[in-house]
Design a protein around this motif. Sequence first.
Motif, PDB file in Angstrom:
ATOM      1  N   GLY A 184       0.615  -1.258  -0.019  1.00  0.00           N
ATOM      2  CA  GLY A 184      -0.060   0.175  -0.105  1.00  0.00           C
ATOM      3  C   GLY A 184       0.732   1.159   0.009  1.00  0.00           C
ATOM      4  N   TYR A 185       0.218   2.245  -0.680  1.00  0.00           N
ATOM      5  CA  TYR A 185       1.052   3.504  -0.651  1.00  0.00           C
ATOM      6  C   TYR A 185       0.127   4.503  -1.240  1.00  0.00           C
ATOM      7  CZ  TYR A 185       1.825   1.613  -5.499  1.00  0.00           C
ATOM      8  OH  TYR A 185       1.464   0.959  -6.456  1.00  0.00           O
ATOM      9  N   ASP A 186       0.493   5.826  -1.086  1.00  0.00           N
ATOM     10  CA  ASP A 186      -0.122   6.974  -1.738  1.00  0.00           C
ATOM     11  C   ASP A 186       0.337   7.067  -3.366  1.00  0.00           C
ATOM     12  OD1 ASP A 186      -1.032   7.529   0.799  1.00  0.00           O
ATOM     13  OD2 ASP A 186       0.154   9.563   0.805  1.00  0.00           O
ATOM     14  N   THR A 187      -0.855   7.267  -4.203  1.00  0.00           N
ATOM     15  CA  THR A 187      -0.516   7.335  -5.596  1.00  0.00           C
ATOM     16  C   THR A 187      -0.580   8.688  -5.956  1.00  0.00           C
ATOM     17  OG1 THR A 187      -2.824   7.117  -5.947  1.00  0.00           O
ATOM     18  CG2 THR A 187      -1.781   5.050  -5.744  1.00  0.00           C
ATOM     19  N   GLY A 188      -0.915   9.660  -5.182  1.00  0.00           N
ATOM     20  CA  GLY A 188      -0.692  10.962  -5.698  1.00  0.00           C
ATOM     21  C   GLY A 188      -2.019  11.930  -5.476  1.00  0.00           C
ATOM     22  N   PRO A 189      -2.428  12.878  -6.230  1.00  0.00           N
ATOM     23  CA  PRO A 189      -3.712  13.534  -5.685  1.00  0.00           C
ATOM     24  C   PRO A 189      -4.655  12.837  -5.873  1.00  0.00           C
ATOM     25  CG  PRO A 189      -2.661  14.121  -7.911  1.00  0.00           C
ATOM     26  CD  PRO A 189      -1.561  13.428  -7.272  1.00  0.00           C
ATOM     27  N   GLY A 190      -5.721  12.953  -4.990  1.00  0.00           N
ATOM     28  CA  GLY A 190      -7.057  12.317  -5.185  1.00  0.00           C
ATOM     29  C   GLY A 190      -7.914  13.533  -5.555  1.00  0.00           C
ATOM     30  N   ASN A 191      -8.679  14.152  -4.916  1.00  0.00           N
ATOM     31  CA  ASN A 191      -9.749  15.138  -4.926  1.00  0.00           C
ATOM     32  C   ASN A 191      -9.090  16.705  -4.916  1.00  0.00           C
ATOM     33  OD1 ASN A 191     -12.043  13.525  -5.262  1.00  0.00           O
ATOM     34  ND2 ASN A 191     -11.672  13.305  -2.899  1.00  0.00           N
ATOM     35  N   GLU A 234       8.387   6.983  -8.244  1.00  0.00           N
ATOM     36  CA  GLU A 234       9.375   6.541  -7.192  1.00  0.00           C
ATOM     37  C   GLU A 234       8.743   5.333  -6.735  1.00  0.00           C
ATOM     38  OE1 GLU A 234       9.303   9.730  -4.285  1.00  0.00           O
ATOM     39  OE2 GLU A 234      10.687  10.829  -5.460  1.00  0.00           O
ATOM     40  N   PRO A 235       9.593   4.232  -6.200  1.00  0.00           N
ATOM     41  CA  PRO A 235       8.907   3.041  -5.560  1.00  0.00           C
ATOM     42  C   PRO A 235       8.309   3.114  -4.279  1.00  0.00           C
ATOM     43  CG  PRO A 235      11.339   2.929  -5.352  1.00  0.00           C
ATOM     44  CD  PRO A 235      11.154   4.289  -6.133  1.00  0.00           C
ATOM     45  N   ALA A 236       7.498   2.332  -3.879  1.00  0.00           N
ATOM     46  CA  ALA A 236       6.794   2.401  -2.503  1.00  0.00           C
ATOM     47  C   ALA A 236       7.957   1.826  -1.779  1.00  0.00           C
ATOM     48  CB  ALA A 236       5.534   1.480  -2.711  1.00  0.00           C
ATOM     49  N   PRO A 237       7.996   2.172  -0.598  1.00  0.00           N
ATOM     50  CA  PRO A 237       6.927   2.888   0.418  1.00  0.00           C
ATOM     51  C   PRO A 237       7.139   4.493  -0.130  1.00  0.00           C
ATOM     52  CG  PRO A 237       8.593   2.429   2.052  1.00  0.00           C
ATOM     53  CD  PRO A 237       8.934   1.983   0.790  1.00  0.00           C
ATOM     54  N   LYS A 238       5.826   5.072  -0.101  1.00  0.00           N
ATOM     55  CA  LYS A 238       5.841   6.635  -0.396  1.00  0.00           C
ATOM     56  C   LYS A 238       4.240   7.227   0.151  1.00  0.00           C
ATOM     57  CE  LYS A 238       4.492   6.122  -5.281  1.00  0.00           C
ATOM     58  NZ  LYS A 238       4.982   6.502  -6.769  1.00  0.00           N
ATOM     59  N   SER A 239       4.452   8.359   0.451  1.00  0.00           N
ATOM     60  CA  SER A 239       3.382   9.084   0.921  1.00  0.00           C
ATOM     61  C   SER A 239       3.625  10.479   0.361  1.00  0.00           C
ATOM     62  CB  SER A 239       3.048   9.005   2.403  1.00  0.00           C
ATOM     63  OG  SER A 239       4.309   9.399   3.150  1.00  0.00           O
ATOM     64  N   THR A 240       2.288  11.126   0.657  1.00  0.00           N
ATOM     65  CA  THR A 240       2.606  12.591  -0.120  1.00  0.00           C
ATOM     66  C   THR A 240       1.440  13.557   0.809  1.00  0.00           C
ATOM     67  OG1 THR A 240       2.771  14.144  -1.962  1.00  0.00           O
ATOM     68  CG2 THR A 240       0.939  12.243  -2.110  1.00  0.00           C
ATOM     69  N   GLY A 241       1.202  14.702   0.213  1.00  0.00           N
ATOM     70  CA  GLY A 241       0.206  15.536   0.941  1.00  0.00           C
ATOM     71  C   GLY A 241      -0.028  16.952   0.091  1.00  0.00           C
ATOM     72  N   ARG A 242      -0.671  17.684   0.622  1.00  0.00           N
ATOM     73  CA  ARG A 242      -0.777  19.299   0.243  1.00  0.00           C
ATOM     74  C   ARG A 242       0.565  19.803   0.093  1.00  0.00           C
ATOM     75  NH1 ARG A 242      -5.823  21.715   0.341  1.00  0.00           N
ATOM     76  NH2 ARG A 242      -7.495  20.439   0.896  1.00  0.00           N
ATOM     77  N   VAL A 353       4.179  -1.901   3.845  1.00  0.00           N
ATOM     78  CA  VAL A 353       3.591  -0.834   3.388  1.00  0.00           C
ATOM     79  C   VAL A 353       4.133   0.736   3.631  1.00  0.00           C
ATOM     80  CG1 VAL A 353       1.468   0.693   3.316  1.00  0.00           C
ATOM     81  CG2 VAL A 353       1.308  -1.595   3.466  1.00  0.00           C
ATOM     82  N   THR A 354       4.448   0.933   4.951  1.00  0.00           N
ATOM     83  CA  THR A 354       5.295   2.152   5.367  1.00  0.00           C
ATOM     84  C   THR A 354       6.612   2.191   5.252  1.00  0.00           C
ATOM     85  OG1 THR A 354       5.280   1.582   7.625  1.00  0.00           O
ATOM     86  CG2 THR A 354       3.093   2.289   6.743  1.00  0.00           C
TER      87      THR A 354
END
Length: 368
Positions: A184-191, A234-242, A353-354
């Motif tokens: 599991g990981y962040d894929t990028g922007p959602g909404n 980039e390979p996982a693990p990865k996370s992102t935000g605003r 995941v993390t």
Amino acid sequence: MPASVYIGLMSGTSLDGIDAVAVSFEPHFRLLGTHSETLPESLNQNIRSLLAPGDNEIDRLGMLDLDLGKAFAGASNNLLAKHKLAHADIRAIGSHGQTIRHRPEHHFTLQSGDPNTIAEHTGIMTIADFRRRDMAAGGQGAPLVPAFHNALFHSPETNRVIVNIGGMANLTVLPACPDAEVLGYDTGPGNVLMDSWIHEHQQLSYDRNGNWAAQGNVIPQLLEQMLSLPFFHEPAPKSTGREQFNLIWIQRMLTLLDQAPNNTDVQATLAELTATSIAMAIRSHGLETAEVYLCGGGSHNRHLQQRIQALLPGYTVATTAALNLHPDWVEAVAFAWLAKQTLENLPGNMPTVTGASGYRILGAIYPA
């Protein structure tokens, strides 16, 4: 009334409100009640003002922390009143808090919404601060929901992918094979980008059903420029935000175009960016077949769902309602589950995941 009832609280990066659920997990999962509250506009603006660096941040954060704690407590109390549940029947509240900064590259994350205040104003034990222990163990602190997805949605008969589309989008790959790793990981922007763009140009908080995006045409040059961002590759693990995906980033991308675009076409391209980054991530796992289930606010965007399905021929795309959990409540239920894990001295993270060095019990306990 089940012996152990938990409340889960979630306020995500979309800033569309507080979701509260009452659930039990024994002898089997039951959703006992749900409640959602819109954040007061003044509180919403205070959150937004802290999402980017500014002046007097410490004082403003301290006041926001208390105000959000009261708002989370109020949502919990209103949930109980709405469904005629007794405070004494609730074992604990699991509160995610409101993310103000998520900076895994600097090994810290910050969620606001004082759990002391929640416990004081509800009289219920509160568990919060779930992400930082994973970070202390070398992880990204996100996403945390895959462990819950695995507990509730895994099937020994078919591969499944759970995609949460909130402000950001993240996925959980649940292979049918019990020996295969859950990823599991962040894929990028959602909404977040679509919401920012429509708010900027139409003063609306979101694009209902993706109707505005559906009226436009994707701008290939803009989509290509956005997808060239290293995060997507980039390979996982990865996370992102605003911190990465915001209105300023959109405007910077637009300066690179050969000519000024139509605003509707920009919205169409932002929707395509979300759909494409999700589909790219799913295809990268080489699953011959899989069931894809969407949850979060973006699961209601019909245009977005249609684009994800079009980009994933051979896969079935539905919402988690098909798995007997309405897509609006998945994340709040996840934090109720994480509170249960904490009290039972069980891990809440998944190192695959993390990227943490091992399983960890997450969360800090604030007694009633």
